[in-house]
Design a protein around this motif. Structure first.
Motif, mmCIF file in Angstrom:
data_model
loop_
_atom_site.group_PDB
_atom_site.id
_atom_site.type_symbol
_atom_site.label_atom_id
_atom_site.label_comp_id
_atom_site.label_asym_id
_atom_site.label_seq_id
_atom_site.Cartn_x
_atom_site.Cartn_y
_atom_site.Cartn_z
ATOM 1 N N PHE A 145 0.833 -1.208 0.000
ATOM 2 C CA PHE A 145 0.000 0.000 0.000
ATOM 3 C C PHE A 145 0.863 1.251 0.000
ATOM 4 O O PHE A 145 0.633 2.190 -0.776
ATOM 5 C CB PHE A 145 -0.931 0.010 1.212
ATOM 6 C CG PHE A 145 -1.427 1.384 1.553
ATOM 7 C CD1 PHE A 145 -2.379 2.014 0.775
ATOM 8 C CD2 PHE A 145 -0.889 2.084 2.635
ATOM 9 C CE1 PHE A 145 -2.803 3.312 1.065
ATOM 10 C CE2 PHE A 145 -1.294 3.365 2.930
ATOM 11 C CZ PHE A 145 -2.257 3.985 2.143
ATOM 12 N N LEU A 146 1.872 1.285 0.871
ATOM 13 C CA LEU A 146 2.733 2.468 0.929
ATOM 14 C C LEU A 146 3.487 2.669 -0.389
ATOM 15 O O LEU A 146 3.701 3.808 -0.820
ATOM 16 C CB LEU A 146 3.727 2.350 2.083
ATOM 17 C CG LEU A 146 3.176 2.622 3.478
ATOM 18 C CD1 LEU A 146 4.278 2.488 4.521
ATOM 19 C CD2 LEU A 146 2.549 4.009 3.571
ATOM 20 N N GLY A 147 3.881 1.576 -1.027
ATOM 21 C CA GLY A 147 4.542 1.704 -2.314
ATOM 22 C C GLY A 147 3.688 2.445 -3.326
ATOM 23 O O GLY A 147 4.200 3.213 -4.156
ATOM 24 N N ARG A 148 2.376 2.221 -3.241
ATOM 25 C CA ARG A 148 1.454 2.922 -4.145
ATOM 26 C C ARG A 148 1.128 4.329 -3.633
ATOM 27 O O ARG A 148 1.076 5.292 -4.403
ATOM 28 C CB ARG A 148 0.172 2.117 -4.303
ATOM 29 C CG ARG A 148 0.373 0.778 -5.018
ATOM 30 C CD ARG A 148 -0.931 0.047 -5.241
ATOM 31 N NE ARG A 148 -1.503 -0.500 -4.021
ATOM 32 C CZ ARG A 148 -1.226 -1.711 -3.534
ATOM 33 N NH1 ARG A 148 -0.328 -2.485 -4.150
ATOM 34 N NH2 ARG A 148 -1.800 -2.158 -2.433
ATOM 35 N N ALA A 149 0.920 4.455 -2.332
ATOM 36 C CA ALA A 149 0.483 5.741 -1.772
ATOM 37 C C ALA A 149 1.570 6.800 -1.841
ATOM 38 O O ALA A 149 1.266 7.997 -1.844
ATOM 39 C CB ALA A 149 0.026 5.547 -0.325
#
Length: 399
Positions: A65-69
């Protein structure tokens, strides 16, 4: 936003860090990515520059998720922290395998702050034997990680020897006004600072237990303060009052919490609480100790339970039984939430426990979980449990 400096790297980090362990979720338990990304980016826009995640958070979904956010330029605005899952390491090769997978999940070329996760004495001894210090040296040398640290959930006597065992850049400890003498505690905080380590603090609100379901006796003490603050603000300011603390992590998942924490982080200077205010916090600590039955923070390290018990939720209701003056209501909500009425699913009652002990081995708070679950059964279940669960299912229209 106020900033404090990491002693060795010189990085100026926001005193408020965004913890990605308790992100907002949808009804099916998956991360509500649109909402979580909006909260995260708003915090970064307001000055937060430290974001913390780990391999197991949200059952492995937090890092991706953080990779995308953090796309669209947000990765460059923050220092990212994640952790080597020490309990899964069986060889030196495992360490590189996990780190490389995390770099891919986070869609980044390096981890700014990399921690050996959830250390207790035995875990440290194992990963050290397997070559973790060589791994950290190599990963720093080739640029995959920038700063090396560890997070700690062990007994106080193990903390100092781990600090001494490697040239760490920083550490992460649990610290709040109920945990001055638990785990690393105040002694560990001061020892780490004396060794020039940056200190990241987790669980400043004890998993929200210092802010929700506020007991009337605690509320009355807070209400005596001439300066009116929320319980969250009191707890956060108490931690930030310590000059040894570099960053405080907050697992924010409600917009109102993000806004409140950002506001407090603009004002919380070290050594800013008065003697009278510190004494007020001490009185609240004493009152909580009189009322609480189990020191669970809801961290989920005990989960999943092989027998299907929702251990953190069982303990939440067990504490509420004594913190909130509504025992019948609490027993009903226990039956509703653990019996599958509020969300479709199988029962998760404490009475399903088979005493395997796996949960106690994994508990950072060193709670004798099977024994306490026995007390939960005695005080929250009883012969009318299924009747209460059926009533709850009818009320919530899920039968």
């Amino acid at each position: 936003m106020l900033y404090r400096q990491m002693p060795k790297s010189g990085d100026k980090l926001s005193i408020l860090g965004f913890g990605a362990m308790r992100l907002p979720v949808k009804e099916d338990g998956s991360i509500d990515e649109e909402r979580a990304a909006r909260q995260l980016r708003h915090a970064i826009d307001r000055g937060v520059n430290y974001v913390d995640t780990a391999w197991p958070y949200h059952t492995g979904a937090s890092e991706p998720f953080l990779g995308r956010a953090l796309a669209d330029g947000y990765r460059e605005k923050v220092k990212v922290a994640t952790k080597l899952p020490s309990w899964l390491i069986e060889s030196r090769e495992d360490m590189d395998r996990f780190l490389n997978a995390q770099l891919e999940k986070l869609n980044t070329g390096h981890i700014d702050y990399y921690l050996v996760h959830a250390l207790v004495g035995d875990l440290w001894d194992n990963v050290k034997k397997l070559g973790v210090t060589d791994f950290l040296d190599s990963a720093k040398a080739d640029g995959r990680i920038i700063n090396a640290g560890f997070s700690f959930h062990g007994a106080g006597e193990d903390f100092n020897r781990i600090v001494e065992a490697y040239d760490w850049d920083f550490c992460q400890i649990q610290y709040n006004f109920l945990d001055e003498k638990n785990q690393a505690g105040k002694d560990g905080l001061e020892y780490a600072a004396s060794k020039n380590l940056g200190v990241i603090v987790m669980e400043p609100l004890r998993g929200g237990n210092l802010t929700k379901n506020l007991p009337q006796a605690v509320k009355e003490i807070w209400d005596e303060a001439p300066v009116k603050r929320s319980p969250a603000e009191w707890a956060l300011r108490w931690v930030w009052d310590h000059p040894e603390v570099t960053v405080v992590l907050s697992g924010m998942n409600e917009e109102v919490h993000v806004q409140e924490n950002l506001r407090i982080a603009e004002q919380a200077y070290p050594d800013s609480l008065t003697g009278a205010e510190l004494q007020l916090v001490k009185r609240v600590e004493i009152k909580y100790r009189e009322l609480m039955k189990v020191g669970c923070t809801g961290c989920q390290y005990c989960m999943p339970c092989p027998a299907g018990v929702n251990i953190p939720l069982c303990f939440e209701h067990y504490n509420n039984l004594y913190l909130v003056n509504n025992p019948e209501g609490e027993r009903f909500m226990y039956a509703a939430r653990l019996g599958g009425a509020v969300a479709l699913g199988e029962p998760e009652f404490a009475s399903l426990c088979v005493q395997c002990g796996q949960c106690a081995e994994n508990c950072p708070q060193h709670i004798d979980i099977p024994t306490v679950l026995g007390s939960v059964v005695e005080e929250l279940e009883g012969p009318d449990l299924e009747q209460r669960a059926a009533m709850a299912r009818e009320m919530f229209k899920q039968i």
